[in-house]
Design a protein around this motif. Structure first.
Motif, PDB file in Angstrom:
ATOM      1  N   UNK A 174      16.279  14.217  -0.513  1.00  0.00           N
ATOM      2  CA  UNK A 174      15.878  14.586   0.838  1.00  0.00           C
ATOM      3  C   UNK A 174      14.755  13.697   1.312  1.00  0.00           C
ATOM      4  N   UNK A 175      14.132  14.116   2.391  1.00  0.00           N
ATOM      5  CA  UNK A 175      13.036  13.353   2.954  1.00  0.00           C
ATOM      6  C   UNK A 175      12.115  14.247   3.762  1.00  0.00           C
ATOM      7  N   UNK A 176      10.928  13.758   4.040  1.00  0.00           N
ATOM      8  CA  UNK A 176       9.978  14.511   4.858  1.00  0.00           C
ATOM      9  C   UNK A 176       9.322  13.583   5.865  1.00  0.00           C
ATOM     10  N   UNK A 177       9.096  14.130   7.060  1.00  0.00           N
ATOM     11  CA  UNK A 177       8.467  13.393   8.149  1.00  0.00           C
ATOM     12  C   UNK A 177       7.147  14.059   8.523  1.00  0.00           C
ATOM     13  N   UNK A 209       8.922   8.583  -2.721  1.00  0.00           N
ATOM     14  CA  UNK A 209       8.638   7.189  -2.368  1.00  0.00           C
ATOM     15  C   UNK A 209       8.255   7.142  -0.895  1.00  0.00           C
ATOM     16  N   UNK A 210       7.071   6.638  -0.602  1.00  0.00           N
ATOM     17  CA  UNK A 210       6.613   6.477   0.786  1.00  0.00           C
ATOM     18  C   UNK A 210       7.243   5.221   1.374  1.00  0.00           C
ATOM     19  N   UNK A 211       8.140   5.404   2.337  1.00  0.00           N
ATOM     20  CA  UNK A 211       8.812   4.274   2.963  1.00  0.00           C
ATOM     21  C   UNK A 211       8.089   3.781   4.206  1.00  0.00           C
ATOM     22  N   UNK A 212       7.250   4.639   4.763  1.00  0.00           N
ATOM     23  CA  UNK A 212       6.426   4.261   5.910  1.00  0.00           C
ATOM     24  C   UNK A 212       5.252   5.227   5.959  1.00  0.00           C
ATOM     25  N   UNK A 213       4.431   5.077   6.976  1.00  0.00           N
ATOM     26  CA  UNK A 213       3.259   5.947   7.094  1.00  0.00           C
ATOM     27  C   UNK A 213       3.658   7.396   7.324  1.00  0.00           C
ATOM     28  N   UNK A 214       4.815   7.627   7.947  1.00  0.00           N
ATOM     29  CA  UNK A 214       5.212   8.990   8.321  1.00  0.00           C
ATOM     30  C   UNK A 214       6.417   9.529   7.569  1.00  0.00           C
ATOM     31  N   UNK A 215       7.099   8.697   6.773  1.00  0.00           N
ATOM     32  CA  UNK A 215       8.339   9.153   6.138  1.00  0.00           C
ATOM     33  C   UNK A 215       8.288   8.939   4.625  1.00  0.00           C
ATOM     34  N   UNK A 216       8.693   9.966   3.889  1.00  0.00           N
ATOM     35  CA  UNK A 216       8.748   9.921   2.427  1.00  0.00           C
ATOM     36  C   UNK A 216      10.123  10.356   1.957  1.00  0.00           C
ATOM     37  N   UNK A 217      10.758   9.553   1.103  1.00  0.00           N
ATOM     38  CA  UNK A 217      12.031   9.907   0.489  1.00  0.00           C
ATOM     39  C   UNK A 217      11.758  10.635  -0.824  1.00  0.00           C
ATOM     40  N   UNK A 270       0.778  -1.228   0.000  1.00  0.00           N
ATOM     41  CA  UNK A 270       0.000   0.000   0.000  1.00  0.00           C
ATOM     42  C   UNK A 270       0.808   1.277   0.000  1.00  0.00           C
ATOM     43  N   UNK A 271       2.148   1.184  -0.046  1.00  0.00           N
ATOM     44  CA  UNK A 271       2.989   2.377  -0.071  1.00  0.00           C
ATOM     45  C   UNK A 271       3.030   2.934  -1.492  1.00  0.00           C
ATOM     46  N   UNK A 272       3.051   4.272  -1.579  1.00  0.00           N
ATOM     47  CA  UNK A 272       2.920   4.943  -2.869  1.00  0.00           C
ATOM     48  C   UNK A 272       4.267   5.461  -3.372  1.00  0.00           C
ATOM     49  N   UNK A 273       4.444   5.408  -4.689  1.00  0.00           N
ATOM     50  CA  UNK A 273       5.571   6.043  -5.367  1.00  0.00           C
ATOM     51  C   UNK A 273       5.008   7.037  -6.368  1.00  0.00           C
ATOM     52  N   UNK A 274       5.507   8.263  -6.324  1.00  0.00           N
ATOM     53  CA  UNK A 274       5.017   9.329  -7.197  1.00  0.00           C
ATOM     54  C   UNK A 274       6.171   9.801  -8.083  1.00  0.00           C
ATOM     55  N   UNK A 275       6.005   9.706  -9.400  1.00  0.00           N
ATOM     56  CA  UNK A 275       7.007  10.153 -10.366  1.00  0.00           C
ATOM     57  C   UNK A 275       6.386  11.269 -11.205  1.00  0.00           C
ATOM     58  N   UNK A 276       7.099  12.396 -11.303  1.00  0.00           N
ATOM     59  CA  UNK A 276       6.536  13.564 -11.978  1.00  0.00           C
ATOM     60  C   UNK A 276       7.548  14.133 -12.979  1.00  0.00           C
ATOM     61  N   UNK A 277       7.449  13.792 -14.268  1.00  0.00           N
ATOM     62  CA  UNK A 277       8.217  14.523 -15.281  1.00  0.00           C
ATOM     63  C   UNK A 277       7.582  15.898 -15.496  1.00  0.00           C
ATOM     64  N   UNK A 278       8.415  16.921 -15.673  1.00  0.00           N
ATOM     65  CA  UNK A 278       7.879  18.281 -15.789  1.00  0.00           C
ATOM     66  C   UNK A 278       8.788  19.145 -16.654  1.00  0.00           C
ATOM     67  N   UNK A 279       8.268  20.275 -17.051  1.00  0.00           N
ATOM     68  CA  UNK A 279       9.043  21.243 -17.820  1.00  0.00           C
ATOM     69  C   UNK A 279       8.346  22.585 -17.807  1.00  0.00           C
ATOM     70  N   UNK A 280       9.065  23.644 -18.202  1.00  0.00           N
ATOM     71  CA  UNK A 280       8.461  24.964 -18.218  1.00  0.00           C
ATOM     72  C   UNK A 280       9.486  26.064 -18.363  1.00  0.00           C
TER      73      UNK A 280
END
Length: 232
Positions: free
Chosen positions: A227-230, A198-206, A146-156
């Motif tokens: 980096x990462x976010x908690x 990449x969601x590595x756990x419920x509270x931490x995302x790389x 159930x962990x999510x991975x988000x990939x976003x190609x972008x430009x501008x």
């Protein structure tokens, strides 16, 4: 309100730069502010007000026939304060899952006086604007746990313009901005990149990002971030 998010933030950043001509710079930035965001199924609008302090130390190498070895080394210590309101929009387009994001920022920098060899540069106030228009295509994956991975190609494109003040050289919110009224007072930059979370756990995302940039002055750069976010 389920569609409204508001709060405050504080943070800090460090950056170091070394050029092939020997020029080196180390920058420390400390900032804080307020933000608010309101969203719907089609998009969102957000506002942020950031204030902070930037301390920069530079070693500049300047050719001189009168210096030992033919090079003078100048050490510059430049401090400044800034305040920056910012407004952004995000809209989900009805085409291929694309998301359009125009943003604008107005910044006032209060630069302290600093010494250059035997002379000094007076304290000054600098005003400039930054604009960014981005087109992205988010892609989501979910693994078996159930962990999510988000990939976003972008430009501008990015746009910077110096409105008042003869020189600007600062780092704000992780972005380096260098403009001069007598040479380059406006700058248009095309960019393209890839973000991944990449969601590595419920509270931490790389998080990771790589971006390439080409300015209208034909300056080219490639940067990578990790980096990462908690969530507490």
């Amino acid at each position: 309100n389920a569609n409204l998010i508001a709060g405050a933030f504080v943070g800090g950043a460090q950056s170091s730069m070394a050029a092939t001509n020997g020029h080196r710079a180390h920058t420390e930035t400390y900032f804080g502010g307020l933000y608010a965001s309101m969203g719907s199924a089609r998009g969102a609008i957000d506002f942020a007000l950031t204030a902070g302090k930037t301390d920069q130390v530079e070693n500049r190498y300047v050719a001189s026939n009168f210096a030992p070895g033919g090079v003078n080394i100048f050490r510059l210590e430049k401090d400044s304060w800034f305040i920056a309101p910012e407004l952004g929009l995000e809209h989900r387009l009805p085409v291929l899952g694309l998301v359009g994001s125009p943003r604008g920022r107005y910044t006032i920098q209060f630069a302290d006086e600093y010494e250059v060899e035997t002379s000094s540069v007076a304290a000054r106030e600098v005003r400039f604007i930054q604009g960014r228009v981005e087109l992205a295509r988010p892609i989501l994956f979910e693994n078996q746990s159930g962990e999510m991975t988000r990939i976003v190609p972008y430009g501008g494109v990015d746009y910077n313009e110096l409105l008042d003040g003869n020189m600007l050289d600062m780092t704000i919110n992780g972005s380096d901005v260098m403009l001069r009224m007598d040479t380059v007072e406006k700058e248009l930059t095309t960019f393209a990149g890839l973000r991944m979370a990449v969601s590595l756990s419920e509270n931490f995302t790389m998080e990771a990002q790589v971006e390439g940039r080409v300015s209208d002055e034909d300056a080219k750069s490639v940067a990578a971030k990790i980096g990462g976010s908690w969530n507490f």
